[in-house]
Scaffold this motif. Sequence first.
Motif, PDB file in Angstrom:
ATOM      1  N   MET A 180      22.860 -16.903  15.884  1.00  0.00           N
ATOM      2  CA  MET A 180      21.884 -16.393  17.146  1.00  0.00           C
ATOM      3  C   MET A 180      20.749 -15.685  16.410  1.00  0.00           C
ATOM      4  SD  MET A 180      22.825 -17.090  20.075  1.00  0.00           S
ATOM      5  CE  MET A 180      22.039 -16.007  20.891  1.00  0.00           C
ATOM      6  N   SER A 181      20.759 -15.923  15.010  1.00  0.00           N
ATOM      7  CA  SER A 181      19.633 -15.103  14.352  1.00  0.00           C
ATOM      8  C   SER A 181      18.278 -15.238  14.774  1.00  0.00           C
ATOM      9  CB  SER A 181      19.748 -15.190  12.868  1.00  0.00           C
ATOM     10  OG  SER A 181      18.819 -14.706  12.288  1.00  0.00           O
ATOM     11  N   GLU A 182      18.037 -16.639  14.759  1.00  0.00           N
ATOM     12  CA  GLU A 182      16.765 -17.073  15.211  1.00  0.00           C
ATOM     13  C   GLU A 182      16.404 -16.802  16.742  1.00  0.00           C
ATOM     14  OE1 GLU A 182      16.049 -21.250  14.402  1.00  0.00           O
ATOM     15  OE2 GLU A 182      13.983 -21.264  15.033  1.00  0.00           O
ATOM     16  N   ALA A 183      17.617 -16.942  17.341  1.00  0.00           N
ATOM     17  CA  ALA A 183      17.289 -16.764  19.116  1.00  0.00           C
ATOM     18  C   ALA A 183      17.133 -15.323  19.451  1.00  0.00           C
ATOM     19  CB  ALA A 183      18.746 -17.084  19.741  1.00  0.00           C
ATOM     20  N   LEU A 184      17.374 -14.285  18.636  1.00  0.00           N
ATOM     21  CA  LEU A 184      17.110 -13.143  18.876  1.00  0.00           C
ATOM     22  C   LEU A 184      15.563 -12.966  18.600  1.00  0.00           C
ATOM     23  CD1 LEU A 184      19.830 -10.834  17.045  1.00  0.00           C
ATOM     24  CD2 LEU A 184      19.155 -11.028  19.440  1.00  0.00           C
ATOM     25  N   GLN A 185      15.127 -13.695  17.352  1.00  0.00           N
ATOM     26  CA  GLN A 185      13.659 -13.572  17.012  1.00  0.00           C
ATOM     27  C   GLN A 185      12.878 -14.017  18.324  1.00  0.00           C
ATOM     28  OE1 GLN A 185      12.441 -11.523  14.205  1.00  0.00           O
ATOM     29  NE2 GLN A 185      10.880 -11.761  15.578  1.00  0.00           N
ATOM     30  N   ILE A 186      13.440 -15.378  18.782  1.00  0.00           N
ATOM     31  CA  ILE A 186      12.337 -15.917  19.678  1.00  0.00           C
ATOM     32  C   ILE A 186      12.563 -15.208  20.920  1.00  0.00           C
ATOM     33  CG2 ILE A 186      12.507 -18.014  21.258  1.00  0.00           C
ATOM     34  CD1 ILE A 186      13.717 -19.472  18.799  1.00  0.00           C
ATOM     35  N   CYS A 187      13.504 -14.442  21.315  1.00  0.00           N
ATOM     36  CA  CYS A 187      13.598 -13.691  22.687  1.00  0.00           C
ATOM     37  C   CYS A 187      12.581 -12.549  22.414  1.00  0.00           C
ATOM     38  CB  CYS A 187      15.228 -13.271  22.884  1.00  0.00           C
ATOM     39  SG  CYS A 187      15.201 -12.463  24.360  1.00  0.00           S
ATOM     40  N   TYR A 188      12.936 -11.860  21.204  1.00  0.00           N
ATOM     41  CA  TYR A 188      12.086 -10.578  21.167  1.00  0.00           C
ATOM     42  C   TYR A 188      10.365 -10.980  21.135  1.00  0.00           C
ATOM     43  CZ  TYR A 188      10.351  -6.354  18.824  1.00  0.00           C
ATOM     44  OH  TYR A 188       9.644  -5.247  18.610  1.00  0.00           O
ATOM     45  N   ASP A 189      10.185 -12.304  20.623  1.00  0.00           N
ATOM     46  CA  ASP A 189       8.690 -12.373  20.528  1.00  0.00           C
ATOM     47  C   ASP A 189       8.244 -12.851  21.798  1.00  0.00           C
ATOM     48  OD1 ASP A 189       8.768 -12.148  17.891  1.00  0.00           O
ATOM     49  OD2 ASP A 189       9.129 -14.416  17.159  1.00  0.00           O
ATOM     50  N   ALA A 190       9.143 -13.293  22.816  1.00  0.00           N
ATOM     51  CA  ALA A 190       8.583 -13.709  24.208  1.00  0.00           C
ATOM     52  C   ALA A 190       8.458 -12.548  25.277  1.00  0.00           C
ATOM     53  CB  ALA A 190       9.879 -14.629  24.897  1.00  0.00           C
ATOM     54  N   ILE A 191       8.831 -11.497  24.570  1.00  0.00           N
ATOM     55  CA  ILE A 191       8.748 -10.100  25.242  1.00  0.00           C
ATOM     56  C   ILE A 191       7.191  -9.411  25.217  1.00  0.00           C
ATOM     57  CG2 ILE A 191       9.832  -7.828  26.023  1.00  0.00           C
ATOM     58  CD1 ILE A 191      12.541  -8.966  25.083  1.00  0.00           C
ATOM     59  N   PRO A 192       6.593  -9.233  26.376  1.00  0.00           N
ATOM     60  CA  PRO A 192       5.236  -8.591  25.978  1.00  0.00           C
ATOM     61  C   PRO A 192       5.429  -7.185  25.416  1.00  0.00           C
ATOM     62  CG  PRO A 192       5.728  -8.882  28.479  1.00  0.00           C
ATOM     63  CD  PRO A 192       7.067  -9.399  27.683  1.00  0.00           C
ATOM     64  N   GLU A 193       4.412  -6.774  24.826  1.00  0.00           N
ATOM     65  CA  GLU A 193       4.245  -5.302  24.267  1.00  0.00           C
ATOM     66  C   GLU A 193       3.901  -4.423  25.641  1.00  0.00           C
ATOM     67  OE1 GLU A 193       4.889  -4.128  21.315  1.00  0.00           O
ATOM     68  OE2 GLU A 193       4.802  -5.875  20.065  1.00  0.00           O
ATOM     69  N   PRO A 194       4.189  -3.031  25.263  1.00  0.00           N
ATOM     70  CA  PRO A 194       5.127  -2.785  24.279  1.00  0.00           C
ATOM     71  C   PRO A 194       6.677  -3.006  24.642  1.00  0.00           C
ATOM     72  CG  PRO A 194       4.664  -0.933  25.934  1.00  0.00           C
ATOM     73  CD  PRO A 194       3.815  -2.152  26.370  1.00  0.00           C
ATOM     74  N   LYS A 195       7.541  -3.078  23.755  1.00  0.00           N
ATOM     75  CA  LYS A 195       8.829  -3.484  24.112  1.00  0.00           C
ATOM     76  C   LYS A 195      10.068  -2.708  23.449  1.00  0.00           C
ATOM     77  CE  LYS A 195       7.599  -7.288  21.137  1.00  0.00           C
ATOM     78  NZ  LYS A 195       7.290  -8.988  21.174  1.00  0.00           N
ATOM     79  N   ILE A 196      11.268  -2.751  23.855  1.00  0.00           N
ATOM     80  CA  ILE A 196      12.061  -1.943  23.311  1.00  0.00           C
ATOM     81  C   ILE A 196      13.270  -2.704  22.873  1.00  0.00           C
ATOM     82  CG2 ILE A 196      11.628   0.211  24.571  1.00  0.00           C
ATOM     83  CD1 ILE A 196      13.986  -0.059  26.275  1.00  0.00           C
ATOM     84  N   ILE A 197      14.257  -2.045  22.134  1.00  0.00           N
ATOM     85  CA  ILE A 197      15.411  -2.656  21.616  1.00  0.00           C
ATOM     86  C   ILE A 197      16.586  -1.714  21.442  1.00  0.00           C
ATOM     87  CG2 ILE A 197      16.557  -3.833  19.375  1.00  0.00           C
ATOM     88  CD1 ILE A 197      13.854  -4.642  18.388  1.00  0.00           C
ATOM     89  N   ILE A 198      17.554  -2.381  22.111  1.00  0.00           N
ATOM     90  CA  ILE A 198      18.787  -1.272  22.443  1.00  0.00           C
ATOM     91  C   ILE A 198      20.032  -2.294  21.868  1.00  0.00           C
ATOM     92  CG2 ILE A 198      20.397  -0.267  24.351  1.00  0.00           C
ATOM     93  CD1 ILE A 198      17.933  -0.249  26.152  1.00  0.00           C
ATOM     94  N   LEU A 199      20.788  -1.455  21.117  1.00  0.00           N
ATOM     95  CA  LEU A 199      22.155  -2.037  20.365  1.00  0.00           C
ATOM     96  C   LEU A 199      23.126  -1.298  21.308  1.00  0.00           C
ATOM     97  CD1 LEU A 199      21.614  -1.808  16.562  1.00  0.00           C
ATOM     98  CD2 LEU A 199      20.639  -3.650  17.915  1.00  0.00           C
ATOM     99  N   ALA A 200      23.944  -2.349  22.062  1.00  0.00           N
ATOM    100  CA  ALA A 200      25.096  -1.983  22.787  1.00  0.00           C
ATOM    101  C   ALA A 200      26.288  -2.361  22.222  1.00  0.00           C
ATOM    102  CB  ALA A 200      24.960  -2.643  24.320  1.00  0.00           C
ATOM    103  N   GLY A 201      27.141  -1.472  21.918  1.00  0.00           N
ATOM    104  CA  GLY A 201      28.671  -1.700  21.425  1.00  0.00           C
ATOM    105  C   GLY A 201      28.625  -1.482  19.843  1.00  0.00           C
TER     106      GLY A 201
END
Length: 251
Positions: A180-201
């Motif tokens: 899922m490493s690459e998928a995380l990057q692809i997903c993050y790149d598709a989100i427009p700025e500004p964007k946030i990251i939350i780690l759950a769990g």
Amino acid sequence: MLKELKILKSHGSQYVKNLRAQPVSPIFMGRPVISGFLSCEEREMLCKLCPVKAIHCESGSLDLGKCIFCRECSFALPGKIKFTNDYRIAVNRREDLIVHPDSENPLRLDETHIRREIRRVFRGTLKLRQVSAGGDNSCEMELAATGNVNFDFGRHGVEFVASPRHADGIVITGPGSENMSEALQICYDAIPEPKIIILAGTDAISGGLFTGSPALKRKFIEDHNIDLYVPGNPCHPLTFINGVMDLLGIA
Ligand code: SF4
């Protein structure tokens, strides 16, 4: 019809009116309290006992970002380690997840560490894309619950969406599998700025029980600024909700 009304009445009102002060079961494991009188032998014993090395051998402090809430430490020393049912344990600095002996301080976000644009842009509406990076569906279910009729996080404009292109941020669950490493990057790149990251769990925050596994690749998580850490194994919906409310500055 009468039968249905009777069923509804027997259910009572399940709607959580105050998301900040909803009582939870006394057996729920939230913020730990550690005695300031741990001996050297006790600290060493706890350090060896903890399956995820969440307890520091010398200081006796407990890292909530690693803890899987198995309760073994409190079983071993019931008078010296207890877990309160305080579910407000989300923070925005990784080091603030470390609970020190003799501390009963609540865990809160560091206001000076919150990026200014987060409140300016997202207060009143925040759409999130959830990505499970090798998760076991436990945190994912709890996050889905935040939008149900009981918690209704949508009342504050916070909702999960199906596409990163419609999202303002990414919520990562699971220990961060290589696949899922690459998928995380692809997903993050598709989100427009500004964007946030939350780690759950716990798994997302530290890898949890899978720490050190060759199947993990946590480069994305390690390389990016994290806006919110939501501990728990899995995290409680109210922990996530209160953490996001704190992040957005919602009273
Ligand atoms: S409850 Fe947490 S700190 Fe205690 S033994 Fe289990 S994982 Fe370790």
